[in-house]
Design an enzyme around this catalytic site. Structure first.
Site: not given
Length: 501
Positions: A246, A212
């Site tokens: 993010c 991720e």
């Protein structure tokens, strides 16, 4: 943690998995209940640790860390018994009377490497998925959020099975040594640069992994939007955790005309959010450390700052900053910002914006602010990204029915909700054949001696056809075929003069 000590922890987890305790669904549910209780009973401690590490406002710590995790556990508990069931599949004609299904089984010992920017959510949410799927887990929280890491190391052994689940700590050097060991699955959240190192380590043992990562998540806006509402949604998504998210909007793409309307609207919204002086607002976080603070100051040197720009090194404060006249070649457009800076790049329209997006690495998410359906579809169909959020930011992560993950350099694999369970489950294909006379007759042409007639027959039998019945209706088809076969046999026996009573 020393290498020898980590090896002992890993062996302990391996022995626990071999013992089979985590394959028991009731055991998994018990662990999820204990996990939930840990979060509820220590909510304030967890939120306080996050605030100490990152300077997050309490509401952000509660909602995006603890409550997110609680909701994750609720989802797992509500669905685990259905998810673990064997999943029936389609069949070909030869195996119509047999049983085929997918058996979901745990990989074994999973190594989870958490991230510092959401130290509770990004460490413990993957762990919840791994537990639900029946794995043993070794968790390594980020050393850059030390208060939270230490708290997890203290709390988890008090609530979870000490043989199956472990927390280890250490810095980059220790992590490199840990990754030399062989795991059954690795789950990493963090930067693309470190993600590549994790992937290299996993490849040495052919270990499957989920990465991720992040990247520059673009935003396109046109003049069809409601500027007041759009700016609230946009700046909220950009500035939670001081932009250290993010999936935070990274840079803006719009026309000169939209930019003229957008900058005053952004200025107005920032005043509503944080007052005349954002520095004294309790609702705005701080940059992680001096290294990131100085990196962000360097990115601010190009273009024209039209909002913000103020900063204070002693508190690692950087004001929400909007920069126009930014060039694609400027440093701020070459790396993920991960901070409260918002550069604007002007374009002629959606086509040029799409060209710019496609000229860069595939982003983790793409935001489109528009009321025009054709514009929205144009971005969805002509760009590649981990996700698309239209007319809002980050809210798509709250829907656990949607997978969360990147594509290309923004990540490999996905999780959240059932996708977490699937990520940590090996899907084993199973065929159970029976010894029925009809089933054997259907397929006996496969045996030697071979012949052109048998080959022709088998090709017809194996030819893919539309599946007219759902998998769970195969038993009905089996029953009907059996009855038909019995009737045919009786008719043959009757006309042959054989007394079959």
């Amino acid at each position: 943690m020393a290498t020898a000590e980590f090896s002992k922890v890993l062996q302990k987890a391996r022995n626990a998995f071999k013992g089979g305790i985590t394959k028991n669904v009731d055991f998994r549910i018990q662990q999820l209940n204990n996990f939930y209780r840990m979060c509820v009973e220590n909510e304030q401690q967890l939120a306080a640790a996050v605030t100490q590490d990152l300077g997050k406002p309490t509401q952000e710590s509660i909602l995006f860390e603890v409550e997110f995790l609680l909701n994750d556990i609720r989802c797992m508990k509500q669905n685990i018994r259905n998810w673990v069931k064997p999943e029936p599949t389609e069949k070909n004609f030869i195996t119509l009377l047999d049983e085929t299904f997918i058996q979901k089984e745990p990989y074994g010992v999973v190594f989870i490497l958490g991230a510092w920017n959401y130290p509770v959510q990004l460490s413990l949410s993957p762990m919840v998925g791994a537990i639900t799927a029946g794995n043993c887990v070794i968790l390594k929280p980020s050393e850059l959020s030390p208060k939270t890491a230490d708290l997890m190391k203290t709390l988890l052994p008090k609530y979870l099975d000490k043989e199956c689940y472990h927390v280890v700590t250490g810095g980059p050097d220790e992590t490199v040594e840990m990754l030399k060991e062989e795991f059954d699955y690795i789950f990493y959240t963090g930067s693309t640069r470190v993600g590549q190192l994790v992937r290299d380590a996993a490849n040495k043992h052919l270990t499957p992994c989920t990465l991720e990562l992040g990247g520059k998540s673009p935003v396109y806006l046109d003049d069809s939007i409601n500027f007041d509402v759009a700016c609230k949604r946009l700046l909220w998504g950009k500035l939670i955790n001081a932009g250290q998210t993010c999936v935070a909007p990274d840079y803006l793409l719009c026309t000169e005309k939209v930019q003229e309307k957008l900058i005053p609207a952004l200025k107005k919204t920032l005043k509503e959010f944080y007052g005349e002086n954002p520095k004294v607002s309790k609702d705005l976080g701080r940059v992680l450390n001096e290294k990131h603070f100085n990196r962000l100051l360097g990115l601010m040197k190009h273009g024209d700052t039209v909002i913000g720009g103020e900063h204070d090194e002693s508190t690692r404060y950087i004001a929400p900053t909007v920069i126009k006249n930014v060039k694609l070649s400027d440093p701020i457009m070459q790396e993920e910002i991960f901070g409260p800076l918002f550069p604007i790049v002007t374009v002629d329209g959606p086509e040029e914006a799409i060209d710019i997006i496609n000229s860069k690495d595939k982003p983790l998410t793409l935001n489109v602010y528009s009321k025009q359906h054709d514009v929205i579809r144009k971005f969805i169909e002509n760009t590649s990204s981990g996700s698309v959020c239209v007319n809002d930011s980050i809210v798509n992560l709250s829907i656990d029915a949607l997978p969360f993950g990147g594509v290309g350099k923004s990540g490999i694999g996905a999780y959240h909700g059932k996708y977490s369970f699937d990520t940590f489950s090996h899907k084993k294909a199973v065929l159970i054949r029976n010894y029925s006379m009809l089933g054997e007759k259907l397929g006996e042409a496969r045996y030697p001696p071979y012949s052109p007639a048998n080959q022709k027959y088998l090709r017809k039998l194996l030819k893919k056809r539309p599946n007219l019945l759902p998998p769970h209706m195969d038993y009905v088809a089996m029953f009907l075929l059996g009855v038909s076969f019995a009737v045919i046999v009786k008719v043959i026996l009757h006309f042959s003069g054989v007394n079959y009573f």
